[in-house]
Write a protein that holds these residues in place. Structure first.
Motif, mmCIF file in Angstrom:
data_model
loop_
_atom_site.group_PDB
_atom_site.id
_atom_site.type_symbol
_atom_site.label_atom_id
_atom_site.label_comp_id
_atom_site.label_asym_id
_atom_site.label_seq_id
_atom_site.Cartn_x
_atom_site.Cartn_y
_atom_site.Cartn_z
ATOM 1 N N VAL A 179 -4.347 -10.683 -8.814
ATOM 2 C CA VAL A 179 -5.314 -9.846 -8.095
ATOM 3 C C VAL A 179 -6.260 -9.232 -9.120
ATOM 4 O O VAL A 179 -5.817 -8.773 -10.178
ATOM 5 N N ASP A 180 -7.531 -9.228 -8.821
ATOM 6 C CA ASP A 180 -8.475 -8.589 -9.738
ATOM 7 C C ASP A 180 -8.222 -7.081 -9.745
ATOM 8 O O ASP A 180 -8.039 -6.483 -8.681
ATOM 9 N N PRO A 181 -8.251 -6.458 -10.932
ATOM 10 C CA PRO A 181 -7.976 -5.007 -10.989
ATOM 11 C C PRO A 181 -8.903 -4.190 -10.082
ATOM 12 O O PRO A 181 -8.490 -3.133 -9.600
ATOM 13 N N ILE A 182 -10.108 -4.643 -9.805
ATOM 14 C CA ILE A 182 -10.952 -3.814 -8.919
ATOM 15 C C ILE A 182 -10.377 -3.753 -7.500
ATOM 16 O O ILE A 182 -10.666 -2.829 -6.752
ATOM 17 N N PHE A 183 -9.553 -4.746 -7.147
ATOM 18 C CA PHE A 183 -8.956 -4.747 -5.810
ATOM 19 C C PHE A 183 -7.521 -4.227 -5.808
ATOM 20 O O PHE A 183 -6.958 -3.989 -4.743
ATOM 21 N N GLY A 184 -6.899 -4.122 -6.992
ATOM 22 C CA GLY A 184 -5.530 -3.626 -7.066
ATOM 23 C C GLY A 184 -4.636 -4.559 -7.849
ATOM 24 O O GLY A 184 -5.059 -5.160 -8.843
ATOM 25 N N THR A 185 -3.392 -4.699 -7.370
ATOM 26 C CA THR A 185 -2.375 -5.467 -8.090
ATOM 27 C C THR A 185 -1.654 -6.388 -7.103
ATOM 28 O O THR A 185 -1.810 -6.256 -5.895
ATOM 29 N N LEU A 186 -0.845 -7.267 -7.655
ATOM 30 C CA LEU A 186 -0.025 -8.114 -6.770
ATOM 31 C C LEU A 186 0.921 -7.254 -5.923
ATOM 32 O O LEU A 186 1.200 -7.581 -4.775
ATOM 33 N N ALA A 187 1.375 -6.133 -6.502
ATOM 34 C CA ALA A 187 2.244 -5.238 -5.711
ATOM 35 C C ALA A 187 1.465 -4.677 -4.521
ATOM 36 O O ALA A 187 2.007 -4.549 -3.415
ATOM 37 N N ASP A 188 0.194 -4.349 -4.727
ATOM 38 C CA ASP A 188 -0.630 -3.869 -3.597
ATOM 39 C C ASP A 188 -0.760 -4.964 -2.541
ATOM 40 O O ASP A 188 -0.747 -4.695 -1.341
ATOM 41 N N PHE A 189 -0.901 -6.194 -3.033
ATOM 42 C CA PHE A 189 -1.017 -7.304 -2.073
ATOM 43 C C PHE A 189 0.263 -7.413 -1.243
ATOM 44 O O PHE A 189 0.222 -7.528 -0.018
ATOM 45 N N ASP A 190 1.410 -7.367 -1.945
ATOM 46 C CA ASP A 190 2.696 -7.507 -1.237
ATOM 47 C C ASP A 190 2.868 -6.395 -0.204
ATOM 48 O O ASP A 190 3.365 -6.623 0.903
ATOM 49 N N GLU A 191 2.437 -5.194 -0.580
ATOM 50 C CA GLU A 191 2.572 -4.059 0.340
ATOM 51 C C GLU A 191 1.689 -4.271 1.576
ATOM 52 O O GLU A 191 2.108 -4.023 2.713
ATOM 53 N N MET A 192 0.473 -4.755 1.323
ATOM 54 C CA MET A 192 -0.440 -5.011 2.446
ATOM 55 C C MET A 192 0.140 -6.081 3.382
ATOM 56 O O MET A 192 0.142 -5.938 4.599
ATOM 57 N N LEU A 193 0.659 -7.148 2.753
ATOM 58 C CA LEU A 193 1.216 -8.258 3.536
ATOM 59 C C LEU A 193 2.399 -7.773 4.384
ATOM 60 O O LEU A 193 2.487 -8.070 5.583
#
Ligand code: NOJ
Length: 550
Positions: free
Chosen positions: A77-91
């Motif tokens: 994930v690009d740092p401007i959008f967050g992290t892979l952990a943020d992605f997992d949380e969103m998912l």
């Protein structure tokens, strides 16, 4: 990995899929660019809207030369959008609400900052590193003439010349888009294998599918023959047949291969093609039973607000997609086209990608535009199949026309020397709260593109309190669509309303849309949804209605 909401239902056949353009959706970090946490924070709003899935435009690591469609690392994930952990949380948050997640994948090209392209630049002509991209020698005695005459979708030549490691003028590389987006060579097994790995990376994380960028462009005709598109052609293609870089037969082998990867996974994961091809019949080639599951119906998006044209494209779409066992899809807006609340009222030709700006001819009347947009959406959600919604259209947002030149960021604007405005006007961060900084988009009021003052009136909080608002209309339509299973229904045309009317039955409803200037008499029935006020028992111009049997 999280569990998908529902397995084994072929959910993509009827789903309403909401496109999130992450940089313009909701910013929690305060830098003026939306992020994945912003999506997570608004999942309840999206559930309340009634959508089945979210498609996120690219959030992977990228220098953002084309707003993320220039990917430097496909598995982060690009740092401007967050992290892979943020992605997992969103998912996980989306799945907990029964909402599926579709990730955008960009296989035609990478960023020039991708490790492979950097290695290619450092390596010699003819090397394994160069063979992952489309490097060619130039023409002419000194190789100073590009290998062919192709033009970039964003304007200017589709080739750039590099300087070799020893400082001499070197080979050229192909980029159908910006110079920062070198095209991969898809005949190279290494490229094919790399992307199988990318698919598996996101599938293993639990995503429900992919929207595949430029799914008509990966394979180029042998010998790279010269080609000159007609003047005023849509930039992404879609009108011309026999283009040496669009719709080459070899692309279908790639999608068959990807389909096999998808089928290694349970849970009905879906592939959706972004393929701008002329007409539904050709577009349907992307969704044959061993290829993708869905393809965007751009012929529908590009249809004018004219009843005869709409009837024709709907008929052709149902026949063509149905003929290969795929669902028809419907879409009116996305991040590459003028928002339909403005587009449907343009009074001059406006090819896709050109955009509209202060000096454009035929600027839309906003009142007419919104009225037509609401009617067009009311018509669209009654159609069988799957439908796409682009963030902000549920607020009735218009295209932002008066962006200052210095704010523009689309490479199209730069590569055409300002001749084409490009796509920034549909990408302006969306308004949530009328009297908050950046209309609630970003905590301190930052916004990567300036928001116009008129956005205050479109903000979600204002619409929440107004039953006549576009937001209420979308919620009503989506709730009724789901309740009556319209996505799984059958369309039956109704005659007798006149040339300017689109009328059909689906799921026990009579749907009537008036694209003309005169009111038309409605049959009896109970109004389930209406895009605007009715006049007694007549349907005014630019209005659509859903009627249940009395
Ligand atoms: C299509 C995407 O939708 C568009 O935004 C992008 O610029 C091009 N592909 C290049 O990736």
């Amino acid at each position: 990995m999280t569990e998908s909401p529902r397995s084994g239902t072929e959910w993509w056949r009827t789903a309403v899929i909401y496109q999130i353009y992450p940089r313009s959706f909701a910013d929690t970090s305060g830098d003026g660019i939306g992020d994945l946490r912003g999506v997570t924070e608004h999942l309840d709003d999206l559930a309340a809207l009634g959508v089945d899935a979210l498609w996120l435009s690219p959030f992977q690591t990228s220098p953002q030369k084309d707003a993320g469609y220039d990917v430097a690392d496909y598995c982060d994930v690009d740092p401007i959008f967050g992290t892979l952990a943020d992605f997992d949380e969103m998912l996980a948050g989306a799945h907990a609400r029964g909402i599926r997640i579709i990730v955008d994948l960009v296989p035609n090209h990478s960023s020039d900052q991708h490790a492979w392209f950097q290695q290619a630049l450092a390596a010699a002509p003819g090397s394994r590193e160069r063979a992952r991209y489309m490097f060619r020698d130039g023409r002419g005695d000194d190789g100073s003439v590009p290998p062919n005459n192709w033009e970039s979708v964003f304007g200017g030549p589709a080739w750039s010349r590099i300087t070799e490691a020893d400082g001499t003028a070197g080979q050229w590389y192909l980029h159908l888009f910006d110079a920062s987006q070198p095209d991969f060579d898809w005949s190279n097994p290494e490229v094919q294998e790399m992307f199988r790995g990318v698919l598996r990376f996101w599938l293993d994380r639990g995503v429900d599918g992919f929207r595949v960028d430029v799914a008509h462009g990966l394979v180029k005709a042998d010998g790279l023959p010269d080609y000159t598109p007609p003047e005023d052609a849509a930039s992404m293609g879609g009108e011309e047949a026999d283009v040496p870089y669009w719709g080459q037969p070899g692309v279908h082998e790639i999608w068959r291969d990807w389909r096999r990867v998808m089928e290694e996974y349970d849970g009905d994961r879906a592939l959706c093609a972004e393929a701008w091809m002329p007409g539904p019949d050709i577009t349907a080639l992307w969704v044959r039973s061993d290829e993708m599951h869905q393809a965007f119906n751009f012929p529908y998006l590009e249809t004018a607000w004219r009843a005869a044209d709409l009837r024709e494209v709907i008929t052709d779409s149902l026949r063509a997609f149905g003929g290969v066992g795929a669902p028809a899809t419907w879409v009116l807006s996305n991040h590459d086209v003028v928002r339909h609340a403005s587009r449907l009222a343009l009074t001059a030709e406006n090819p896709q990608g050109a955009g509209i700006g202060p000096k454009s001819k035929g600027k839309p009347d906003p009142v007419v535009g919104l009225r037509r947009a609401r009617a067009a959406t009311t018509l669209m959600f009654a159609l069988p199949g799957s439908a796409y919604v682009y963030q902000g259209e549920e607020l009735g947002l218009p295209e932002v026309i008066d962006l200052p030149d210095e704010a523009r960021q689309d490479p199209t604007w730069f590569r055409t020397g300002g001749e084409r405005y490009g796509r920034d006007g549909c990408r302006v961060p969306i308004p949530w709260v009328s009297d908050a900084p950046a209309y609630g988009f970003s905590p301190e009021g930052a916004s990567w593109l300036p928001q116009p003052a008129e956005f205050a009136g479109f903000a979600r909080d204002v619409q929440e309190d107004d039953p006549d608002s576009t937001l209420w209309l979308y919620r009503t339509l989506l709730a009724e669509r789901r309740e009556r299973a319209l996505g799984a229904g059958e369309l039956e045309w109704l005659d007798g309303f006149g040339d300017d009317v689109v009328a059909f039955r689906n799921g026990g409803l009579t749907v009537v849309a008036n694209t003309g200037t005169d009111a038309v008499t409605l049959p009896s029935g109970v109004v389930v949804a209406q895009s605007g006020p009715l006049a007694g028992d007549t349907l005014p111009a630019d209005t659509a209605v859903w009627l249940a049997d009395a």
